[in-house]
Design an enzyme around this catalytic site. Sequence first.
Site, PDB file in Angstrom:
ATOM      1  N   THR A  42       8.751   4.494 -12.293  1.00  0.00           N
ATOM      2  CA  THR A  42       8.732   4.881 -13.698  1.00  0.00           C
ATOM      3  C   THR A  42      10.150   5.126 -14.212  1.00  0.00           C
ATOM      4  O   THR A  42      11.102   5.307 -13.448  1.00  0.00           O
ATOM      5  CB  THR A  42       7.911   6.164 -13.898  1.00  0.00           C
ATOM      6  OG1 THR A  42       8.566   7.241 -13.207  1.00  0.00           O
ATOM      7  CG2 THR A  42       6.498   5.998 -13.363  1.00  0.00           C
ATOM      8  N   GLU A  86      15.833  -6.433  -2.170  1.00  0.00           N
ATOM      9  CA  GLU A  86      14.989  -7.192  -3.083  1.00  0.00           C
ATOM     10  C   GLU A  86      15.198  -6.811  -4.545  1.00  0.00           C
ATOM     11  O   GLU A  86      14.557  -7.370  -5.426  1.00  0.00           O
ATOM     12  CB  GLU A  86      13.512  -6.959  -2.720  1.00  0.00           C
ATOM     13  CG  GLU A  86      13.049  -7.758  -1.531  1.00  0.00           C
ATOM     14  CD  GLU A  86      13.064  -9.259  -1.801  1.00  0.00           C
ATOM     15  OE1 GLU A  86      12.237  -9.738  -2.588  1.00  0.00           O
ATOM     16  OE2 GLU A  86      13.943  -9.942  -1.258  1.00  0.00           O
ATOM     17  N   GLY A  88       0.836  -1.193   0.000  1.00  0.00           N
ATOM     18  CA  GLY A  88       0.000   0.000   0.000  1.00  0.00           C
ATOM     19  C   GLY A  88       0.870   1.242   0.000  1.00  0.00           C
ATOM     20  O   GLY A  88       1.040   1.888   1.042  1.00  0.00           O
ATOM     21  N   TYR A  89       1.420   1.560  -1.157  1.00  0.00           N
ATOM     22  CA  TYR A  89       2.309   2.706  -1.285  1.00  0.00           C
ATOM     23  C   TYR A  89       1.649   3.842  -2.064  1.00  0.00           C
ATOM     24  O   TYR A  89       1.347   4.897  -1.529  1.00  0.00           O
ATOM     25  CB  TYR A  89       3.617   2.296  -1.972  1.00  0.00           C
ATOM     26  CG  TYR A  89       4.590   1.527  -1.098  1.00  0.00           C
ATOM     27  CD1 TYR A  89       4.328   1.250   0.237  1.00  0.00           C
ATOM     28  CD2 TYR A  89       5.797   1.075  -1.623  1.00  0.00           C
ATOM     29  CE1 TYR A  89       5.223   0.539   1.022  1.00  0.00           C
ATOM     30  CE2 TYR A  89       6.712   0.365  -0.839  1.00  0.00           C
ATOM     31  CZ  TYR A  89       6.409   0.106   0.472  1.00  0.00           C
ATOM     32  OH  TYR A  89       7.310  -0.596   1.251  1.00  0.00           O
ATOM     33  N   SER A  90       1.421   3.650  -3.371  1.00  0.00           N
ATOM     34  CA  SER A  90       0.949   4.737  -4.238  1.00  0.00           C
ATOM     35  C   SER A  90      -0.470   5.176  -3.888  1.00  0.00           C
ATOM     36  O   SER A  90      -1.294   4.383  -3.413  1.00  0.00           O
ATOM     37  CB  SER A  90       0.987   4.295  -5.703  1.00  0.00           C
ATOM     38  OG  SER A  90       2.304   4.050  -6.124  1.00  0.00           O
ATOM     39  N   SER A 102      -1.347  -3.803  -6.661  1.00  0.00           N
ATOM     40  CA  SER A 102      -1.369  -5.144  -7.248  1.00  0.00           C
ATOM     41  C   SER A 102      -1.791  -6.180  -6.209  1.00  0.00           C
ATOM     42  O   SER A 102      -1.351  -6.137  -5.058  1.00  0.00           O
ATOM     43  CB  SER A 102       0.016  -5.510  -7.791  1.00  0.00           C
ATOM     44  OG  SER A 102       0.443  -4.601  -8.778  1.00  0.00           O
ATOM     45  N   GLU A 161      11.183   7.773 -15.586  1.00  0.00           N
ATOM     46  CA  GLU A 161      11.600   9.106 -15.161  1.00  0.00           C
ATOM     47  C   GLU A 161      12.207   9.068 -13.756  1.00  0.00           C
ATOM     48  O   GLU A 161      13.210   9.739 -13.472  1.00  0.00           O
ATOM     49  CB  GLU A 161      10.407  10.060 -15.193  1.00  0.00           C
ATOM     50  CG  GLU A 161       9.908  10.406 -16.590  1.00  0.00           C
ATOM     51  CD  GLU A 161       9.087   9.284 -17.230  1.00  0.00           C
ATOM     52  OE1 GLU A 161       8.844   9.361 -18.437  1.00  0.00           O
ATOM     53  OE2 GLU A 161       8.706   8.332 -16.510  1.00  0.00           O
TER      54      GLU A 161
END
Length: 373
Positions: A356, A240, A123-125, A158, A358
């Site tokens: 990303t 990881e 649960g990050y973004s 995800s 970027e």
Amino acid sequence: MDFGFTREEEDFRKEVLDFLADYQDLQGYFHRGDHTGAGLRGLYRALGERGWLSLSWPEEFGGAGLSPAYEFILWDEMAYARVARPPMGPGLVAKALMGHGTPDQCERFLPDLRLGRINFCLGYSEPDAGSDLASVRTRARRASDAEYVVDGAKCWTSNAHWSDYIWLLCRTGPADSRARGLSILIVPLDHPGVSVSPIPTHDGGRLNEVRFDGVRVPAENRVGEENHGWQVAGSALAVERHVQFPPKRLRRDLQDLAAWVRDTGLDGDPVVRRTLGDLAAKVAEVEALGLALLGEIISGQPSAVPAAYHKLAGTLLTQDIARAALEFGSPEALVKGTDVEFMWRQAILETIGGGTSEMMRGLVARQAFGLER
């Protein structure tokens, strides 16, 4: 640096290939159209029973204490077969618990993670905090010394629809505290106030929005000190990186593209042959970057920059391979449902997931070249 694998490591590769022979039904583009996760949950349990989800865990935590090379081999072959990606629970979550968790947390979660009995999502973004995780707004408010109340939302998550827990990065400090005010909470996804909604992806898969409406979480589920979640998340990711983007997946993509070229009669075209040769050289380059990254991990060297190089080169090459089929001019490359058309749709998500392009370029610019934001 010696990039070769030992005889014992190559023997392990043979074991992995023998194991994969029993999972032919799961092979092919990481479960195209599988929204349930049932196949993956069964696969992870089988890996756990073999001790393969804890290959590099220290022995005191129930692991085999092996070199990270064993993990690399396992997930490289899994990627080539397109069976599964590394689960977050036995990898990122477990290693963070070993470094920052309490004895009680390790006792509660590590045995089931090792055996593949429970699954975690990250649960990050958030809608307004994609790659800039320091700006997350999901808030965990202290209701008492023993409990937090969580409100907010995560998105593009995800596997939340079939996971058991979410590894939640949330704000416990002031609104403007950025990375200094974040904490990690372990939240059961069946808790009252948690809801999971699908976000369809253009490759036919599914991501999720996870909402938290007054969700009560025991303080004993906080990993690390309050407002130190940024350090917990960063240290977990650091160990990881060597398995998150296995390079052998690219070799499989290129082999499938070459087979498609032969089947469509394009293999006699000199432009097509030259393009395939150029792509083969790039695949070898990414494989070398992957092995160099593994070497840095094994030797205990800082790996953020090598990992960014590897991730950037690999995911851009994923798009290059997929785009080649379109540029070769065969109508099949534009027909929805064919392998080469699906390869292109999935390649776009590969470039976004895990940071990303970027963000990777920015990391290299700052840490390798000393450039300012």
